[in-house]
Enzyme design. Structure first.
Site, PDB file in Angstrom:
ATOM      1  N   GLU A  40      -5.918  -6.757   3.675  1.00  0.00           N
ATOM      2  CA  GLU A  40      -7.234  -6.640   3.052  1.00  0.00           C
ATOM      3  C   GLU A  40      -7.939  -7.995   3.037  1.00  0.00           C
ATOM      4  OE1 GLU A  40      -8.996  -4.691  -1.079  1.00  0.00           O
ATOM      5  OE2 GLU A  40      -7.023  -5.653  -1.120  1.00  0.00           O
ATOM      6  N   LYS A 110     -13.009   1.758   1.486  1.00  0.00           N
ATOM      7  CA  LYS A 110     -12.115   1.902   0.332  1.00  0.00           C
ATOM      8  C   LYS A 110     -12.713   2.825  -0.717  1.00  0.00           C
ATOM      9  CE  LYS A 110      -9.561  -1.086  -2.915  1.00  0.00           C
ATOM     10  NZ  LYS A 110      -9.416  -2.498  -3.358  1.00  0.00           N
ATOM     11  N   CYS A 151      -5.290  -1.067  -0.337  1.00  0.00           N
ATOM     12  CA  CYS A 151      -4.809  -1.685  -1.576  1.00  0.00           C
ATOM     13  C   CYS A 151      -4.755  -0.727  -2.768  1.00  0.00           C
ATOM     14  CB  CYS A 151      -5.634  -2.927  -1.880  1.00  0.00           C
ATOM     15  SG  CYS A 151      -4.807  -4.084  -3.011  1.00  0.00           S
TER      16      CYS A 151
END
Length: 264
Positions: A40, A110, A151
């Site tokens: 990331e 995301k 993440c």
């Protein structure tokens, strides 16, 4: 399929971060990997005020990794970057995947944003500067359906179940997982996602200290569909390899047919 997860310590020097990322991709290709995953915010991890100007999905960041994929003949998951967002105040946290010919194969934004308050340790509100995505993505990587995430998504099992139902055999998790949660939760969550969905999990993390006063856990790893960690990075910048046995994956799904037996 031979794969590699690349572990970085990205900081505020974007040019340096990209140079290191390219070097790790070169090491991945030299080691025989067909698919390499970066973490990331691979190009910048520092103070928000110093962040690079957000870019479109066909900007400089994309061009850099498209060229790397083409020149190295490698499937490249370019971690994530600050994509131009829906308004002036927010970006997207976006992953791009490139085929060995340099063509963009997938875009994932995301979905779950890291809004966390831990007294005396961390106060982080990703949603103040980042807009959430709303589309799940399964991309064909070397002919293998691959589910994308970033993440904090890791804490939401329903996302990964949706990816598995959509056909994913590999789940990818580029991350900058914080030290104080990573040391207790990172491996447990990765192994759980692998077991629940009977998929390989490729997790590439940031490691070490970053500005401002942030430490990432690292321990990039590759987990098989049985939940066994088959490769794990040491606590430094580097590349970790594993060979995925897709026939073993299908055997596991046949012998313990939990995906086929689901009721909800």
């Amino acid at each position: 399929m031979r794969v590699a997860v690349c572990q970085l310590n990205s900081r505020e020097d974007r040019a340096h971060n990209l140079t290191v990322a390219r070097e790790l991709l070169e090491r991945a290709a030299a080691g025989g990997a067909e698919f390499a995953v970066l973490p990331e915010y691979v190009d910048f991890l520092g103070r928000s005020a110093d962040a690079p100007k957000p870019e479109p999905v066909d900007g400089e960041f994309a061009g850099f990794f498209a060229a790397a994929a083409r020149e190295l003949g490698l499937w490249v998951h370019a971690g994530s970057f600050h994509e131009t967002g829906p308004d002036a105040d927010r970006t997207y946290n976006t992953s791009l995947v490139f085929a060995p010919d340099g063509e963009r194969a997938a875009i994932y934004r995301k979905i779950h944003l890291y809004d966390v308050e831990i007294a005396g340790r961390v106060s982080y509100q990703e949603s103040r500067t980042v807009a959430p995505g709303d589309v799940t993505v399964v991309a064909e990587v070397g002919g293998v359906p691959t589910g994308l995430s970033i993440c904090y998504d890791l804490r939401f099992p329903e996302l990964y179940r949706e990816l598995a139902i959509a056909g994913a055999r590999i789940l990818v998790v580029p991350a900058a997982f914080m030290l104080h949660t990573g040391r207790d939760h990172w491996e447990v969550l990765l192994r759980a996602r692998a077991i629940e969905n009977q998929c390989y999990v490729l997790a590439a993390g940031q490691v070490g200290d970053h500005e401002p006063g942030r430490t990432c856990f690292g321990r990039s790893m590759i987990v098989d569909p049985w939940g066994t960690v088959i490769a794990q990075a040491v606590d430094s910048v580097g590349v970790t390899f594993a060979d995925l046995d897709l026939d073993r994956l299908e055997t596991i799904r046949t012998e313990v047919p939990s995906l086929a037996n689901r009721r909800l």
